[in-house]
Design a protein around this motif. Structure first.
Motif, short mmCIF file in Angstrom:
data_model
loop_
_atom_site.label_atom_id
_atom_site.label_comp_id
_atom_site.label_asym_id
_atom_site.label_seq_id
_atom_site.Cartn_x
_atom_site.Cartn_y
_atom_site.Cartn_z
N THR A 113 -0.11 5.51 12.11
CA THR A 113 -1.12 4.55 12.55
C THR A 113 -0.81 3.16 12.01
O THR A 113 -0.92 2.16 12.73
CB THR A 113 -2.52 5.00 12.09
OG1 THR A 113 -2.84 6.24 12.72
CG2 THR A 113 -3.57 3.97 12.47
N ASP A 114 -0.39 3.08 10.75
CA ASP A 114 -0.04 1.78 10.18
C ASP A 114 1.21 1.20 10.83
O ASP A 114 1.33 -0.03 10.97
CB ASP A 114 0.16 1.91 8.66
CG ASP A 114 -1.16 1.83 7.90
OD1 ASP A 114 -2.21 1.63 8.55
OD2 ASP A 114 -1.15 1.96 6.66
N ALA B 134 -0.41 7.98 17.74
CA ALA B 134 -1.11 6.78 17.27
C ALA B 134 -1.10 5.68 18.32
O ALA B 134 -2.11 4.99 18.51
CB ALA B 134 -0.48 6.29 15.96
N SER C 204 -2.15 14.82 7.74
CA SER C 204 -3.05 13.67 7.63
C SER C 204 -2.35 12.45 7.07
O SER C 204 -2.59 11.32 7.51
CB SER C 204 -4.26 14.04 6.76
OG SER C 204 -3.86 14.39 5.45
N LEU C 205 -1.46 12.66 6.11
CA LEU C 205 -0.70 11.53 5.55
C LEU C 205 0.25 10.97 6.59
O LEU C 205 0.40 9.75 6.71
CB LEU C 205 0.07 12.01 4.32
CG LEU C 205 0.79 10.93 3.51
CD1 LEU C 205 -0.19 9.95 2.89
CD2 LEU C 205 1.67 11.56 2.42
N LYS D 187 1.57 4.24 -2.74
CA LYS D 187 1.21 5.61 -2.38
C LYS D 187 2.41 6.54 -2.51
O LYS D 187 2.30 7.66 -3.03
CB LYS D 187 0.65 5.64 -0.95
CG LYS D 187 0.04 6.98 -0.55
CD LYS D 187 -0.45 6.91 0.88
CE LYS D 187 -1.67 6.06 1.05
NZ LYS D 187 -2.90 6.75 0.56
N GLU E 290 -1.68 8.87 9.07
CA GLU E 290 -2.03 7.56 8.50
C GLU E 290 -0.83 6.62 8.52
O GLU E 290 -0.95 5.43 8.86
CB GLU E 290 -2.54 7.74 7.07
CG GLU E 290 -2.99 6.45 6.41
CD GLU E 290 -3.41 6.64 4.96
OE1 GLU E 290 -3.69 5.61 4.30
OE2 GLU E 290 -3.46 7.79 4.49
N LYS F 192 0.83 -1.20 0.00
CA LYS F 192 0.00 0.00 0.00
C LYS F 192 0.87 1.26 0.00
O LYS F 192 0.64 2.18 -0.79
CB LYS F 192 -0.91 -0.01 1.23
CG LYS F 192 -1.51 1.34 1.58
CD LYS F 192 -2.17 1.32 2.95
CE LYS F 192 -2.50 2.72 3.44
NZ LYS F 192 -3.13 2.71 4.79
N TRP F 193 1.89 1.26 0.87
CA TRP F 193 2.68 2.48 1.01
C TRP F 193 3.69 2.67 -0.13
O TRP F 193 3.97 3.79 -0.54
CB TRP F 193 3.37 2.52 2.38
CG TRP F 193 2.38 2.93 3.42
CD1 TRP F 193 1.71 2.12 4.30
CD2 TRP F 193 1.89 4.25 3.64
NE1 TRP F 193 0.85 2.85 5.06
CE2 TRP F 193 0.93 4.16 4.69
CE3 TRP F 193 2.14 5.49 3.07
CZ2 TRP F 193 0.25 5.28 5.17
CZ3 TRP F 193 1.46 6.61 3.54
CH2 TRP F 193 0.53 6.49 4.57
#
Length: 236
Positions: free
Chosen positions: A66-67, A108, A59-60, A18, A63, A14-15
């Protein structure tokens, strides 16, 4: 139930996607008109992760942190001896790259466990690579964090400063990108510490005198600054 072995890889996938989409992760495409990167070490590189483009977006960054906490929970899940999720009182990184990362992870982790976790940093004493200062209470229990893990030198000095301040440094490191690993999803160790990371980066690095891109005619430039980053990522 414990998470499957594939799930950490799915976070990494995912990252990677991104970071490429947002042009935070850059790789040379072989076009000699395109410059390549001079790292802070002086080595030349065929790729670069621009952490500043992530940390400037709250915000990024939230995220991503958090991951990373999710990955930490998967690593410690079902292992009573691994109580890092609940014993860590501080997340600490070296200034400047690790400051915002440590803050984001602390936030987080606090939300994950429902109990506050604080962030801190150590900074280089002016004029020397030896002395570092910490602003943490004595006996703090600490997890190390940074943006990019290349040689581990900054984190080693950070750990030394914390131990000298009578803090306990847990055997885990949390980073956005690990540049010394051998494959995403695998277990990585650095001086007895497990490396929690969003992705591994396998760039090619050369000494300036042996740089294959220089030989072909590509210019070596610093990745710092908007103008240089535009040159690295432009269409050629």
């Amino acid at each position: 139930m414990p998470q499957s072995a594939s799930e950490p890889l799915s976070i990494s996938t995912k990252w990677i996607s991104k970071f490429k989409e947002l042009r935070i992760l850059w790789a040379h495409d072989g076009n000699i008109k395109r410059p390549h990167v001079v790292l802070s070490s002086g080595a030349h590189s065929s790729s670069f992760f621009n952490a500043e483009l992530l940390t400037q977006d709250p915000s990024l960054l939230a995220e991503a942190c958090t991951d990373m906490v999710t990955l930490l929970s998967e690593y410690t899940h079902g292992e009573p001896k691994f109580d890092y999720m609940y014993t860590a009182s501080y997340i600490v990184g070296p200034a400047m790259g690790g400051v915002l990362i440590a803050h984001g992870i602390a936030d987080a982790l606090g939300r994950y466990r429902g109990a506050p976790c604080f962030s801190g940093y150590v900074r280089q004493e002016k004029g020397t690579m030896v002395f570092w200062k910490s602003h943490l209470p004595v006996n703090s229990v600490v997890i190390l964090a940074d943006d990019v893990f290349t040689t581990g030198g900054s984190l080693k000095r950070t750990a030394t400063a914390l131990v000298d301040a009578n803090c306990t440094v847990l055997p885990v490191v949390m980073v956005l990108v690990n540049r010394i690993g051998s494959g995403a999803g695998e277990t990585h160790q650095f001086e007895g510490r497990h490396v929690i990371r969003l992705m591994d980066s396998h760039d090619t690095r050369w000494l300036p005198s042996k740089c294959e891109l220089c030989v072909k005619g590509s210019e070596a430039i610093s990745p710092d600054g908007m103008e240089n980053w535009k040159r690295l990522t432009a269409r050629y």
